[in-house]
Design an enzyme around this catalytic site. Structure first.
Site, short mmCIF file in Angstrom:
data_model
loop_
_atom_site.label_atom_id
_atom_site.label_comp_id
_atom_site.label_asym_id
_atom_site.label_seq_id
_atom_site.Cartn_x
_atom_site.Cartn_y
_atom_site.Cartn_z
N PRO L 15 0.79 -1.23 0.00
CA PRO L 15 0.00 0.00 0.00
C PRO L 15 0.83 1.28 0.00
O PRO L 15 1.86 1.37 0.69
CB PRO L 15 -0.79 -0.11 1.31
CG PRO L 15 -0.90 -1.56 1.57
CD PRO L 15 0.38 -2.15 1.06
N ASN L 16 0.37 2.23 -0.77
CA ASN L 16 0.91 3.59 -0.84
C ASN L 16 2.26 3.67 -1.56
O ASN L 16 2.75 4.80 -1.77
CB ASN L 16 1.04 4.21 0.57
CG ASN L 16 -0.32 4.38 1.23
OD1 ASN L 16 -1.18 5.05 0.70
ND2 ASN L 16 -0.51 3.73 2.37
N ARG L 23 5.22 11.15 -2.33
CA ARG L 23 4.84 11.03 -0.93
C ARG L 23 6.04 11.25 -0.01
O ARG L 23 7.07 10.58 -0.17
CB ARG L 23 4.30 9.61 -0.73
CG ARG L 23 4.26 9.07 0.68
CD ARG L 23 4.23 7.55 0.64
NE ARG L 23 3.99 6.98 1.95
CZ ARG L 23 4.23 5.71 2.27
NH1 ARG L 23 4.67 4.88 1.35
NH2 ARG L 23 4.00 5.28 3.49
N TYR L 28 11.10 9.10 1.70
CA TYR L 28 11.13 8.07 0.66
C TYR L 28 11.91 8.46 -0.59
O TYR L 28 12.03 7.66 -1.52
CB TYR L 28 9.70 7.69 0.28
CG TYR L 28 8.92 7.09 1.42
CD1 TYR L 28 9.16 5.77 1.82
CD2 TYR L 28 7.98 7.83 2.12
CE1 TYR L 28 8.46 5.23 2.88
CE2 TYR L 28 7.28 7.29 3.18
CZ TYR L 28 7.52 5.99 3.56
OH TYR L 28 6.84 5.44 4.61
N ASN L 79 8.27 -5.35 -0.86
CA ASN L 79 8.21 -4.23 0.07
C ASN L 79 6.74 -4.12 0.45
O ASN L 79 5.94 -3.55 -0.29
CB ASN L 79 8.70 -2.95 -0.61
CG ASN L 79 8.63 -1.76 0.34
OD1 ASN L 79 7.94 -1.82 1.36
ND2 ASN L 79 9.32 -0.68 0.00
N ALA L 82 3.04 -0.70 4.71
CA ALA L 82 2.40 -0.75 6.03
C ALA L 82 2.01 -2.17 6.43
O ALA L 82 1.97 -2.49 7.63
CB ALA L 82 1.18 0.16 6.05
N HIS L 85 3.70 -4.59 9.12
CA HIS L 85 3.60 -4.53 10.57
C HIS L 85 2.39 -5.26 11.14
O HIS L 85 2.28 -5.40 12.34
CB HIS L 85 3.59 -3.07 11.00
CG HIS L 85 4.69 -2.30 10.35
ND1 HIS L 85 6.01 -2.65 10.49
CD2 HIS L 85 4.69 -1.25 9.49
CE1 HIS L 85 6.76 -1.83 9.76
NE2 HIS L 85 5.98 -0.98 9.14
N ASP L 92 1.25 -15.59 6.14
CA ASP L 92 0.84 -16.95 5.86
C ASP L 92 1.00 -17.30 4.38
O ASP L 92 1.40 -18.41 4.04
CB ASP L 92 -0.63 -17.14 6.28
CG ASP L 92 -0.78 -17.27 7.78
OD1 ASP L 92 0.24 -17.27 8.49
OD2 ASP L 92 -1.92 -17.36 8.26
N GLU L 103 12.71 -9.27 1.95
CA GLU L 103 11.92 -8.12 2.42
C GLU L 103 12.72 -6.84 2.23
O GLU L 103 13.88 -6.77 2.66
CB GLU L 103 11.63 -8.35 3.91
CG GLU L 103 10.79 -7.29 4.57
CD GLU L 103 10.64 -7.53 6.07
OE1 GLU L 103 11.32 -8.45 6.61
OE2 GLU L 103 9.89 -6.79 6.70
N HIS L 105 12.87 -2.52 2.62
CA HIS L 105 12.32 -1.24 3.07
C HIS L 105 13.22 -0.13 2.56
O HIS L 105 14.44 -0.21 2.71
CB HIS L 105 12.21 -1.18 4.59
CG HIS L 105 11.23 -2.17 5.10
ND1 HIS L 105 9.88 -2.03 4.92
CD2 HIS L 105 11.41 -3.37 5.71
CE1 HIS L 105 9.27 -3.09 5.43
NE2 HIS L 105 10.16 -3.92 5.90
N SER L 107 13.25 3.11 3.57
CA SER L 107 13.79 3.87 4.71
C SER L 107 14.29 2.90 5.78
O SER L 107 13.98 1.71 5.75
CB SER L 107 12.69 4.76 5.30
OG SER L 107 11.66 3.94 5.84
N ARG L 112 12.26 5.26 12.70
CA ARG L 112 10.92 5.86 12.62
C ARG L 112 10.06 5.43 13.81
O ARG L 112 10.57 5.00 14.83
CB ARG L 112 10.30 5.49 11.28
CG ARG L 112 11.20 5.98 10.11
CD ARG L 112 10.67 5.61 8.76
NE ARG L 112 9.38 6.28 8.52
CZ ARG L 112 8.52 5.89 7.58
NH1 ARG L 112 8.82 4.84 6.81
NH2 ARG L 112 7.38 6.53 7.41
N ARG L 116 6.89 0.64 13.60
CA ARG L 116 7.54 0.21 12.37
C ARG L 116 8.79 -0.65 12.63
O ARG L 116 9.45 -1.08 11.68
CB ARG L 116 7.95 1.43 11.53
CG ARG L 116 6.77 2.22 11.00
CD ARG L 116 7.14 3.15 9.85
NE ARG L 116 6.23 4.27 9.80
CZ ARG L 116 5.08 4.28 9.12
NH1 ARG L 116 4.72 3.25 8.41
NH2 ARG L 116 4.29 5.34 9.14
#
Lengths: 157, 157, 157, 157, 157, 157, 157, 157, 157, 157, 157, 157
Positions: L15-16, L23, L28, L79, L82, L85, L92, L103, L105, L107, L112, L116
């Site tokens: 998301p986002n 953003r 970012y 990535n 949100a 978390h 699953d 995985e 990220h 940032s 933060r 997070r």
């Protein structure tokens, strides 16, 4: 703290500190609050600074005193007693005024009950002195007086 | 508690207890504070002991009252109300004075919100009575009067 | 509690209370369990009420006793000892029966180890008395007897 | 421990230890409880000390046994099994009696579920031995026998 | 579970379940324990399996019963009542024996006090049924009987 | 531990243990570290095993010693002192080497500050002995020597 | 502290304090460690007391220094830097020696990350001064020198 | 709230709110408390409702004011300031009186220190408005006035 | 649930349950979701009840399905998969509709990661079945069908 | 927010709010979502501002809507329903866009389950209104319209 | 990082990493530390950058190395081993120097004990690579070399 | 991972992340998602591997994508934004499929908000790269391509 403030230090004592010398002397010693106040007044007078002293068992009265003194005095020496551990109102008052505050504890609070290990006013004070008995007040006074001298010398130029 | 103290018991009620009988009667019942105080005064008078009663919504006033009564009275019966759960200042006052304090709660605080399960003054009181309604005050009074009789008999010899 | 119950009070003592007077006397004092039981029996007899007394080191036996007494007795006076802090089975038994229970502790549990500050049976008892020594049992007895008198007077009308 | 106590050591095993050798042998090994008890009895006999052994799945029975043995025996070797983690009643019993207790665990409880990392009886025992299998009992026995010898030599003089 | 076990199911009820039908019926309903046991016995008999039933308020007795039945029975249906939440001894017993255990709760424990949300025996049971009233026992029985049929068919080949 | 290792036991003492006998004797007793080391060396010599001893106030030096000894010695007897409670580096070193480690504490850490109740090295040791004073070291030594004898007898066949 | 100790104060600085003046000056200011040490040495010399100064990034070296100085010096002024928050070894060293220690922090640690709010050495120090910059060292020195004078005057008589 | 109450709204401001406009304007803005009070008084007057305004730094005075106004006023608009986070006494007062209370915060407390995220008075208020600056007071006033109109229309019928 | 609802049961499967039989078979077994759905449809058909089945990896779609079915169906059988542990939206949907929901888990979630021990939907379901594999769905179905029969018989009268 | 944005307010409702008026009316009242939306549209139209309304049970759809509206609209009025308590994705979306968001809750979430006391979106909203029923939406709208007027007046100059 | 720094990368390995290839190969693999260091040196040489390598079991030595390298090197590649989880001293050193640090872990620490999930140095590093085995070092090297090229190209203009 | 899988890598953004470059660029950066995707596609093409890219604001759509790609692709670069978390559903899905996941990220999440710092998907990924900006994706790609080469070379023999 850029605005000029008076050669005045406000000393503020929280709940039950009026009992000093009489209350649990194995923790707090035998010196009375009057003796501490007198020592601070004379030490400051010797350096040409006025000291006001205040004690109350009322959180509201202590907040009032911080509001009264905190805009004009150069610094605040505060032993908030029990309020140290829960008075967000006192924290907010100290954060609202420009005077530098030094937090004092007569006993070493880390050697006592766990709820005394946390200070809600600590983060809005300049610093703290704990466990050094009544001397802590005098050390804080000399620290503030030195800072006052430096600032005044600085603003002379 | 070796020093002789007066045949006096101080009864101290904390914030909002002036509303007893009017406030949330499903929790606190219909007896008023005046009725409780009168019952305590007469019960003590019957055993030749004086009772003072005091209520305030101010933590500072309650600390003052503890300081005023705690050095001379034989015992303190205290329902600190909401202050029970956070007033370290009241705890410190009770710890500072020699009088034995009994903590009273009208309701069973363990049946209410979780923050009412913890008493910051409990560890410095002699004991506590909770959930027995206004009777709790009278039970505490009789406990203290019995202790007073025993101590006086002891010191006669 | 609307159903009529007998003029009977059940006194129940938990694990290790059989050692009273012998065990850690600096905490629990020198009075024995027999002395406490006898005082309760005579005080109740003077007011025409029967008292049964029971002690066990077995949680199961104490649950059995609560089940045996709790449907007929007017009230239960219980010092659950160590079971206070973990016996959900005892809590369930006390919640299951109609008799009012008063929780007793000889010492002030808030002055001892942190695990003693929490009572799992407290929320299903009417109230509690702690820290007042063996007197706590007698105060609870008088509270219950007063309640019994009031209920019987009420049901007479 | 100043009063003279018998040349006797009480060995107490908690719930499910009767299954030793049969229960989860990858954790507890293949030695049976009888074998452990016999080894302790003979090792002590060789040094002229009597050992009693006891196992129960009832907390109450174990408390009874501690009360029975703890006033006269020189020491207690106790593997409380599951009770280790919640039996405040057992803790209170061990604290009440003068005998020195050594806490034994056959497996290394720190390598198992988190709830096994905490012992409520540990703080009232003299010490503990864990993870060394059935040998732990014997090491504890020899420790107590050495202490007994030293005390007796001391009290001879 | 490879070793052959008897066509037997052990039903075990923990503390206070003897009060079913009489105790807090708004939570536990009006069915008695005898009625539940009889329904289980007949339902199993119809499928040619024997059921034993057991209730005790003693943790030790329940541990004994698990040890007695758990090596020979095909399965255990256990409503541990209050012991669910703290009896590590029961957990250890269930883990020690080869029989599959199904944990039953009559009420939905997640709708009750927070301490009832956690089961210490759950991780060593095969599964659990909660909140479905007395039916939960019967559903567990049918699950075990189906498993038994499948295993026996499997071992026939 | 299948590979043959030397008849050698490494004894390792953590920070401040060099002060034994001089430091807080009410907690740690009057025996010095040299006395403990000598007792271990002679007890092992009597059973034909060599013991090395090492003490440092540096975590790094102790990790080095574990790495130096842990591949060849049969076992490690380690009193990590304060490092017990936070040295993950020491835990990793002990986990990396094949030697069995026994954790020793002279005092009963469960009777002291809460931060001493947790051992980060415990889960990678074979077992632990606490609260038995300097004897703990000797008990651990005998345990390891017995194990060594058993393994050697086993590998003879 | 009854035994006579030297007119010597040990100043000990922990990890990264060698970077003072160069490291994060918005937190730690521009004064260097040499400047602080020199100020302490001269201030003490003026009152006829010797000061030793020491800095290390090694926990072990700091423990060694406390052990070296703590038996003879009158006092220790210690800014443990990051070790403040986790070095139980340093705590144990400070607790082991008779010298009074004063804990110093240049910044107000309560205004920084939460892990800096907790001091593991605080409970074994006499007291602390935080947030007053390099002046904190000097205030601590004067406090110790005053104490030294008082003790020596006392022991003269 | 079935009993008829006056067309009156009580506005209550907690500690340090007398500093509005002067105190931390980056958080609290430049509007003064007098300006807020005047806006509320005129907005209410335009709808024929009286508004009382009150500010104090004393928890006790605020509890008094709630008790004074809460039985007759239709609603309370309260910005408890720092008391929001710990004053159980204020919570109890608000719970005791029939007036609907709306909790106001000028800043968005969720964007500030974590201790400001929790309101002890929130659960006994009707609702809350936070982060909308001084407008929050006016929005609450209009909400209460609308509710008052609806109730009066309802009770007319 | 007094309003008449259709002879319909809604079966709802959460994220990743479409992978049953293919995904981690050591945890979830070899039965596919289609096989489970077919078994439920036929078992219900045999008792004259219709079953709808639904699976989605979208929380929103599952909330939609609960809203679609929950007003008319007699019951819901839901294995929310991972959503069990955090979907307050699903909880709210289940609480909003009148149908009884039974929570199913194929595996015993108490034997897996700690975050799987907590169900946010559990408190708004009638009950739960966990650890009994695909049989859990069928047991829930039979429970609901029995309840349906009883309610219809009741409403016939 | 310096860039010019349209006279548009986006109203966004989270999961299950489509059930308003039908779902748990004792908590959420009888007003439907359509009625709320219409009231908002007309109130805004009267002040010459357009309102869009949106509801979804899908977190993803709500994030999409925030991204769609948040760059152009002046403000967002959002009742995130259950997503309030765990949707970090929604929080990130709200933080990413320049529009001011006001968080609305119809009920007073502090009077409900503890997990409803925490809002993950609160810290990135301008402010919040809770417990004031459907009026909360209108109050938020008027707040935003007043802000819009002020900004436009400011940017005219 | 505006000041020009050398074409140098410091590689720093914490406690026990000297055992790589020999220690718990199922977790850490079979590559030795020398092999990793050589790969880094040649890969950097190919891009005309010098690499220094360092390993120590001493926290103090690693802090020294960070202080030695961190002012001149362009970047630091650090696998702090066990120090990751508690060395505030290392965190402070990394925060004090201008070089960018990349934190490396060979294993996926989130798949191991819970205490390995937390890194105290992470917040003062630029980023981290975990679980990718020895490749993680090389990926970090290439990241830093790319950054170095970009910065140098930028500073050429 | 023994079964042969396609030369395909699935890149999945949560998301986002469609807002990248627009953003919060101070967190970012200015690179857009299209630029990242294109860089990955060409870098992979250069090594003869296909890359698919996918972004969604819907948890369900991301779970679908993992299920679609995870059985055939060699690896997944994810990535989760949100969802990192709290999305147990995503965890699953990743655990269910055989592809290795890395995985990413952009940032450094440890710098933060505290929520997070925890990744629910981390324990089921092979490893993670954080804080290295868009380069993280490319480093992960090269890691997977190297692994793919090694596996294919291995399977050639």
């Amino acid at each position: 703290m850029s605005e000029q403030r008076a050669r005045h230090i406000a000393v503020i004592h929280g709940p039950n500190l009026n009992l000093l010398g009489r209350r649990e002397p194995e923790i707090y010693g035998h010196t009375t609050l009057d003796e501490i106040n007198e020592a601070l007044v004379s030490a400051a007078a010797a350096r040409n600074v006025e000291v006001s002293t205040f004690q109350s068992n009322y959180e509201g009265a202590i907040v009032d005193e911080v509001q009264l003194r905190g805009w004009e005095s150069f610094g605040i020496i505060i032993n908030a007693g029990a309020l140290t551990h829960y008075s967000v109102a006192l924290r907010d008052a100290l954060a609202a005024v420009p005077a530098s505050a030094i937090e004092i504890h007569i006993s070493n609070t880390l050697q006592r009950e766990e709820f005394r290990h946390h200070s809600v006013i600590g983060p809005v004070c300049t610093g703290s002195i704990a466990g050094l008995g009544p001397s802590g007040y005098l050390l804080a006074l000399h620290y503030l007086l030195d800072r006052l001298d430096i600032e005044e010398q600085g603003s002379d130029e």
